[in-house]
Scaffold this motif. Structure first.
Motif, PDB file in Angstrom:
ATOM      1  N   TYR A 264       0.832  -1.208   0.000  1.00  0.00           N
ATOM      2  CA  TYR A 264       0.000   0.000   0.000  1.00  0.00           C
ATOM      3  C   TYR A 264       0.864   1.255   0.000  1.00  0.00           C
ATOM      4  CZ  TYR A 264      -3.918  -3.060   1.158  1.00  0.00           C
ATOM      5  OH  TYR A 264      -4.877  -4.056   1.128  1.00  0.00           O
TER       6      TYR A 264
ATOM      7  N   LYS B 215      -3.002   0.432  -6.889  1.00  0.00           N
ATOM      8  CA  LYS B 215      -4.280  -0.250  -7.121  1.00  0.00           C
ATOM      9  C   LYS B 215      -4.890  -0.724  -5.808  1.00  0.00           C
ATOM     10  CE  LYS B 215      -4.449  -2.834 -10.729  1.00  0.00           C
ATOM     11  NZ  LYS B 215      -4.243  -3.960 -11.695  1.00  0.00           N
ATOM     12  N   ASN B 216      -4.076  -1.283  -4.930  1.00  0.00           N
ATOM     13  CA  ASN B 216      -4.577  -1.762  -3.638  1.00  0.00           C
ATOM     14  C   ASN B 216      -5.118  -0.620  -2.784  1.00  0.00           C
ATOM     15  OD1 ASN B 216      -3.857  -4.399  -4.226  1.00  0.00           O
ATOM     16  ND2 ASN B 216      -1.873  -4.269  -3.201  1.00  0.00           N
ATOM     17  N   THR B 217      -4.415   0.507  -2.817  1.00  0.00           N
ATOM     18  CA  THR B 217      -4.845   1.660  -2.010  1.00  0.00           C
ATOM     19  C   THR B 217      -6.126   2.265  -2.564  1.00  0.00           C
ATOM     20  OG1 THR B 217      -2.495   2.084  -1.545  1.00  0.00           O
ATOM     21  CG2 THR B 217      -4.068   3.809  -0.960  1.00  0.00           C
ATOM     22  N   LEU B 218      -6.215   2.369  -3.879  1.00  0.00           N
ATOM     23  CA  LEU B 218      -7.448   2.859  -4.504  1.00  0.00           C
ATOM     24  C   LEU B 218      -8.631   1.954  -4.165  1.00  0.00           C
ATOM     25  CD1 LEU B 218      -6.071   3.754  -8.061  1.00  0.00           C
ATOM     26  CD2 LEU B 218      -6.980   5.393  -6.394  1.00  0.00           C
ATOM     27  N   ARG B 219      -8.379   0.655  -4.195  1.00  0.00           N
ATOM     28  CA  ARG B 219      -9.450  -0.316  -3.910  1.00  0.00           C
ATOM     29  C   ARG B 219      -9.878  -0.234  -2.448  1.00  0.00           C
ATOM     30  NH1 ARG B 219      -6.894  -4.724  -5.132  1.00  0.00           N
ATOM     31  NH2 ARG B 219      -7.407  -4.632  -7.350  1.00  0.00           N
TER      32      ARG B 219
ATOM     33  N   SER C  96       0.821  -2.027  -8.290  1.00  0.00           N
ATOM     34  CA  SER C  96       0.068  -2.881  -7.378  1.00  0.00           C
ATOM     35  C   SER C  96      -0.279  -2.137  -6.093  1.00  0.00           C
ATOM     36  CB  SER C  96       0.876  -4.137  -7.067  1.00  0.00           C
ATOM     37  OG  SER C  96       0.185  -4.960  -6.151  1.00  0.00           O
TER      38      SER C  96
ATOM     39  N   HIS D 165     -11.988   2.769  -2.032  1.00  0.00           N
ATOM     40  CA  HIS D 165     -13.063   2.855  -3.029  1.00  0.00           C
ATOM     41  C   HIS D 165     -13.068   4.235  -3.697  1.00  0.00           C
ATOM     42  CE1 HIS D 165     -14.992  -0.986  -1.887  1.00  0.00           C
ATOM     43  NE2 HIS D 165     -14.574  -0.680  -0.676  1.00  0.00           N
ATOM     44  N   THR D 166     -11.886   4.679  -4.070  1.00  0.00           N
ATOM     45  CA  THR D 166     -11.724   6.043  -4.574  1.00  0.00           C
ATOM     46  C   THR D 166     -12.555   6.311  -5.819  1.00  0.00           C
ATOM     47  OG1 THR D 166      -9.462   6.014  -3.707  1.00  0.00           O
ATOM     48  CG2 THR D 166     -10.022   7.765  -5.265  1.00  0.00           C
ATOM     49  N   GLN D 167     -12.550   5.398  -6.781  1.00  0.00           N
ATOM     50  CA  GLN D 167     -13.307   5.626  -8.011  1.00  0.00           C
ATOM     51  C   GLN D 167     -14.805   5.656  -7.734  1.00  0.00           C
ATOM     52  OE1 GLN D 167     -11.780   3.926 -11.600  1.00  0.00           O
ATOM     53  NE2 GLN D 167     -13.798   3.415 -12.397  1.00  0.00           N
ATOM     54  N   GLU D 168     -15.285   4.757  -6.913  1.00  0.00           N
ATOM     55  CA  GLU D 168     -16.719   4.732  -6.604  1.00  0.00           C
ATOM     56  C   GLU D 168     -17.136   6.005  -5.855  1.00  0.00           C
ATOM     57  OE1 GLU D 168     -15.274   0.434  -6.627  1.00  0.00           O
ATOM     58  OE2 GLU D 168     -14.552   2.398  -5.979  1.00  0.00           O
TER      59      GLU D 168
END
Length: 348
Positions: free
Chosen positions: A216, A257-261, A254, A264-267
């Motif tokens: 992360y 991507k893990n931190t964004l997930r 990676s 839930h940054t995009q959502e």
């Protein structure tokens, strides 16, 4: 967004203030007072005032070293993975444990007095969470205006102090323990393990989820968020938010991507499309030429202000990435404005 400058001077000032706030915690010889039976523990012997101070000011990599050094004095050999499994299994009733789990529980249960001593030294609830003077000093010292993780919400520090010196804390950011309290009880007071954040990111999205340096983004270690917000036009005339990871390094991609997930940054940002994105797109679609640079230039010329002031006045944001955390949605809006210019959506 995501990135904080590691200011060791602020960490040292926090440590100084901590000892001024609790002047009787340590005696003249540097040993902890009010420890009762814990004076016989290895924790007590190891954590002198000077050593304790190191836990307050050390940077993230150093914190992990200090954590391992302390726990090796408690139980040797010490294995962090075994410790984490022990913590995870504490809710399982004894008769439901397998042989390996039973053995692990016996090993760590034997040092419960040491663990309790650690919790006494690093009592976050008593010394920070429930102590408004110290917690508000700390949040003001960190000086972040918006949530480190989302850059959507103001996390200002506001308090009142009467002429008689009475202090009343009103609002402040929450402090996320980047390395969780349950697994790292000795790092609960560490300056560089306390990340100023909003309630939604800290309590709702991250909550007790574990992060680590290998998987992360850490605000005080990694350089730059490593992603860009992009808008996508939809067939119905509306828009959506997409996130593009910039880094070409597989490990960094990676981690990003893990931190964004995790957050839930995009959502979360897609939920703001009808508000923050739509305003920019309405302004863009209403102009047939590249209005951004002329608008900024004219504002600078006519009002005698800086470029920073012009972006603040027109779009309500900071345009320099090092200052994004000063105002909500700064990274998001700057990414969208750059995309509009790059794709020449607004014709010159």
């Amino acid at each position: 967004m995501w990135i904080l400058k590691p200011d060791i001077k602020k960490a040292e000032e926090y440590a100084d203030y901590y000892f001024r706030t609790f002047p009787r915690l340590f005696n003249k010889e540097g040993k902890r007072n009010y420890c009762g039976s814990y004076t016989h523990t290895e924790t007590y012997k190891y954590l002198t005032k000077e050593q304790f101070r190191q836990f307050l000011v050390a940077k993230p990599h150093e914190l992990l070293f200090l954590h391992e050094e302390l726990f090796k004095r408690i139980i040797n050999p010490f294995d962090q993975k075994e410790w984490e499994l022990y913590i995870q299994e504490k809710e399982i009733k004894t008769h439901n444990l397998d042989k390996k789990q039973v053995e692990r529980r016996k090993i760590f249960d034997k040092v419960q007095n040491e663990i309790q001593a650690v919790n006494l030294f690093f009592n976050y609830d008593a010394y920070v969470s429930k102590n408004k003077i110290l917690s508000y000093y700390l949040s003001e010292k960190m000086g972040t205006n918006t949530c480190t993780y989302c850059n959507r919400t103001y996390t200002l520090t506001v308090y009142e102090q009467s002429s008689a010196g009475e202090f009343e804390g009103l609002i402040r950011p929450e402090f996320d323990h980047w390395l969780p309290q349950s697994l790292y009880p000795d790092l609960t007071l560490s300056y560089f393990n306390l990340i100023p954040s909003c309630k939604l990111c800290n309590s709702s999205l991250k909550h007790k989820k574990k992060m680590d340096l290998d998987n992360y983004i850490h605000p005080y270690i990694d350089d730059g968020a490593g992603f860009n917000f992009r808008y996508i036009p939809l067939s119905d005339g509306h828009y959506a938010v997409n996130i593009v990871i910039e880094s070409t390094d597989a490990t960094m991609r990676s981690k990003i991507k893990n931190t964004l997930r995790l957050f839930h940054t995009q959502e979360v940002y897609n939920a703001h499309v009808p508000f923050e994105l739509q305003d920019i797109m309405d302004l863009a679609n209403a102009n047939s030429q590249d209005y951004i640079e002329p608008l900024i230039h004219n504002t600078i010329r006519d009002l005698g202000v800086t470029a920073r002031d012009a972006y603040r006045m027109i779009f309500g944001i900071e345009f320099e990435k090092d200052l994004f955390l000063n105002r909500p949605f700064s990274k998001f809006k700057m990414d969208i404005l750059k995309q509009l210019k790059e794709e020449k959506v607004i014709k010159k």
